[in-house]
Motif scaffolding. Structure first.
Motif, short mmCIF file in Angstrom:
data_model
loop_
_atom_site.label_atom_id
_atom_site.label_comp_id
_atom_site.label_asym_id
_atom_site.label_seq_id
_atom_site.Cartn_x
_atom_site.Cartn_y
_atom_site.Cartn_z
N PRO A 178 0.82 -1.20 0.00
CA PRO A 178 0.00 0.00 0.00
C PRO A 178 0.86 1.25 0.00
O PRO A 178 2.05 1.21 0.31
N ALA A 179 0.25 2.37 -0.34
CA ALA A 179 0.93 3.66 -0.24
C ALA A 179 0.94 4.10 1.22
O ALA A 179 -0.01 3.85 1.96
N THR A 180 2.02 4.76 1.64
CA THR A 180 2.09 5.25 3.02
C THR A 180 1.00 6.25 3.29
O THR A 180 0.40 6.27 4.38
N VAL A 181 0.71 7.12 2.33
CA VAL A 181 -0.38 8.08 2.46
C VAL A 181 -1.53 7.58 1.60
O VAL A 181 -1.58 7.80 0.40
N GLY A 182 -2.44 6.87 2.22
CA GLY A 182 -3.57 6.29 1.50
C GLY A 182 -4.39 5.46 2.45
O GLY A 182 -3.91 5.02 3.50
N PRO A 183 -5.65 5.21 2.13
CA PRO A 183 -6.53 4.49 3.05
C PRO A 183 -6.16 3.04 3.26
O PRO A 183 -6.41 2.48 4.33
N GLU A 184 -5.54 2.40 2.28
CA GLU A 184 -5.30 0.96 2.40
C GLU A 184 -4.25 0.61 3.44
O GLU A 184 -4.22 -0.51 3.95
N VAL A 185 -3.38 1.57 3.78
CA VAL A 185 -2.34 1.29 4.78
C VAL A 185 -2.95 1.18 6.18
O VAL A 185 -2.31 0.68 7.10
N LEU A 186 -4.20 1.62 6.35
CA LEU A 186 -4.88 1.54 7.63
C LEU A 186 -5.72 0.28 7.78
O LEU A 186 -6.36 0.08 8.81
N THR A 187 -5.74 -0.57 6.76
CA THR A 187 -6.55 -1.78 6.79
C THR A 187 -5.68 -3.00 6.48
O THR A 187 -4.61 -2.88 5.88
N PRO A 188 -6.15 -4.20 6.85
CA PRO A 188 -5.38 -5.41 6.56
C PRO A 188 -5.63 -5.99 5.18
O PRO A 188 -5.17 -7.09 4.90
N GLY A 189 -6.34 -5.27 4.31
CA GLY A 189 -6.71 -5.84 3.02
C GLY A 189 -5.56 -6.31 2.17
O GLY A 189 -5.56 -7.45 1.66
N ARG A 190 -4.54 -5.47 1.98
CA ARG A 190 -3.39 -5.87 1.16
C ARG A 190 -2.65 -7.05 1.82
O ARG A 190 -2.11 -7.92 1.13
N ALA A 191 -2.62 -7.07 3.15
CA ALA A 191 -1.94 -8.15 3.86
C ALA A 191 -2.67 -9.48 3.66
O ALA A 191 -2.04 -10.53 3.53
N GLU A 192 -3.98 -9.44 3.65
CA GLU A 192 -4.73 -10.68 3.44
C GLU A 192 -4.50 -11.23 2.03
O GLU A 192 -4.46 -12.45 1.84
N ASP A 193 -4.34 -10.34 1.07
CA ASP A 193 -4.01 -10.80 -0.30
C ASP A 193 -2.60 -11.38 -0.35
O ASP A 193 -2.32 -12.33 -1.08
N ALA A 194 -1.69 -10.80 0.43
CA ALA A 194 -0.28 -11.20 0.38
C ALA A 194 0.01 -12.46 1.18
O ALA A 194 0.93 -13.21 0.85
N ALA A 195 -0.76 -12.71 2.23
CA ALA A 195 -0.44 -13.80 3.15
C ALA A 195 -0.32 -15.16 2.48
O ALA A 195 0.66 -15.88 2.73
N PRO A 196 -1.26 -15.57 1.62
CA PRO A 196 -1.08 -16.89 0.99
C PRO A 196 0.13 -16.96 0.07
O PRO A 196 0.74 -18.02 -0.08
N LEU A 197 0.51 -15.83 -0.50
CA LEU A 197 1.71 -15.80 -1.34
C LEU A 197 2.97 -16.02 -0.49
O LEU A 197 3.88 -16.73 -0.89
N LEU A 198 3.00 -15.38 0.68
CA LEU A 198 4.15 -15.55 1.57
C LEU A 198 4.19 -16.98 2.10
O LEU A 198 5.27 -17.59 2.18
N ARG A 199 3.04 -17.52 2.48
CA ARG A 199 3.02 -18.91 2.96
C ARG A 199 3.53 -19.87 1.89
O ARG A 199 4.31 -20.79 2.17
N SER A 200 3.10 -19.66 0.66
CA SER A 200 3.54 -20.52 -0.44
C SER A 200 5.05 -20.41 -0.65
O SER A 200 5.73 -21.42 -0.86
N PHE A 201 5.58 -19.19 -0.58
CA PHE A 201 7.01 -18.99 -0.80
C PHE A 201 7.82 -19.67 0.29
O PHE A 201 8.82 -20.36 0.01
N VAL A 202 7.41 -19.52 1.54
CA VAL A 202 8.14 -20.15 2.64
C VAL A 202 8.05 -21.67 2.56
O VAL A 202 9.01 -22.38 2.86
N ALA A 203 6.90 -22.18 2.11
CA ALA A 203 6.77 -23.63 1.94
C ALA A 203 7.77 -24.15 0.90
O ALA A 203 8.36 -25.22 1.07
#
Length: 341
Positions: free
Chosen positions: A162-187
């Motif tokens: 997310p952008a530092t100045v923007g609404p998405e940095v205040l929510t977990p939305g981008r993190a929820e999209d990223a989490a399965p990608l990170l889990r897959s990479f670590v696996a």
């Protein structure tokens, strides 16, 4: 009935969300790096073993993909992006993956992955893209140098930050999209180096990504969203999760993360992130806020000394936080820090 300090924190979080939404939303995207075109990267076969030959073959294939993206950026007239990609394609660079679209995705290795007994995966925060990649790369290189031999650090730019100045940095939305990608990479790393000690080193909003990936569930306890073909379970075989310069992890405490890894937290004395309201509000249109302060006693992480620096100073060569983060990744005990709650 909530106490006055708690009401104050809730109001601050809501006010922050409303201010950012009203001021920053019209500007977000105006200068986003996603405007630079890039080709669809080729589909690469999984690496079957972390041998020097197999890794060299992957690095060469990724280098070809970067050069294709460089040519397209150059034809588009974006000299800055083309120069960045030209540097990334140098023979000495070791990239496991690359996608130049939508701001860019990459995973670059520092050190010898084929012989690594310790692997640190560096997860960046907001405003990280190919155009600002040098900051992430410099931190990864410094951490690799501090860790020394038989270690590898991977700069994982695996999601749209997310952008530092923007609404998405205040929510977990981008993190929820990223989490399965990170889990897959670590696996995948766990398969390649099954005996290696793996740590997640999570800066700023990257802490939310690691928090969501840690146990495979979101803060409400529901299974996190799956991407096709990716696991939704907890991130595999991670020994330590390090949250630094963190606005929150998307959870109220370590237990809510649902991980067996040891969770560490550190914050520099001059880091502006301490002023972020550490709470979470469920609004009709979104969840706002990123949970408890990771360095607070209530969160329950092990706190390490992070020095007197600011938000971008944690991985500076010779710094206190760099030394302590390296000690954690190596399985050693860092110096303890004060809680800046």
């Amino acid at each position: 009935m909530p106490t006055r300090p708690r009401r104050s924190r809730l109001y601050r979080a809501l006010l922050a969300a409303l201010v950012v939404a009203s001021v920053a939303v019209p500007l977000s995207g105006a200068a986003r790096p996603s405007a630079v075109p890039a080709p669809v990267p080729p589909s690469l076969a999984p690496i079957r073993a972390a041998t020097p030959a197999a890794l060299a073959e992957r690095y060469a294939a990724t280098r070809d993909a970067i050069r294709s993206a460089e040519r397209m950026a150059d034809a588009h007239g974006d000299r800055r992006r083309a120069a960045t990609l030209r540097a990334m394609a140098e023979p000495a660079r070791q990239l496991l993956s690359f996608d130049g679209r939508d701001g860019g995705r990459s995973a670059e290795v520092f050190g010898d992955l084929s012989a690594a007994e310790r692997i640190a995966v560096l997860v960046p925060g907001s405003d990280t893209s190919l155009d600002s990649y040098e900051r992430l790369r410099a931190g990864a290189a410094a951490l690799a140098e501090e860790l020394g031999g038989r270690s590898a650090v991977i700069a994982w730019l695996g999601y749209r930050t997310p952008a530092t100045v923007g609404p998405e940095v205040l929510t977990p939305g981008r993190a929820e999209d990223a989490a399965p990608l990170l889990r897959s990479f670590v696996a995948e790393l766990s398969t390649l180096r099954p005996a290696a000690r793996i740590s997640l080193i999570c800066h700023s909003y990257g802490s939310v990504v690691c928090g969501r990936a840690a146990g495979g569930t979101n803060a409400a306890g529901r299974t996190a969203g799956k991407a096709p073909g990716r696991e939704a379970g907890p991130v595999a075989r991670v020994t330590d999760i390090v949250l630094y310069g963190s606005p929150g992890s998307g959870a109220d405490n370590v237990a809510a993360l649902g991980t067996t890894a040891t969770v560490w937290a550190g914050r520099g004395a001059d880091d502006w992130i301490s002023e972020v309201p550490h709470t979470r509000l469920s609004l009709p249109f979104a969840e706002v806020g990123l949970g408890a302060d990771p360095v607070s006693p209530e969160f329950g992480a092990r706190v390490f000394a992070a020095g007197d620096g600011g938000h971008s100073d944690y991985l500076k060569p010779g710094s206190v936080p760099l030394r302590n983060i390296a000690l954690i990744a190596a399985g050693k005990v860092p110096s303890e820090g004060d809680r800046h709650a």
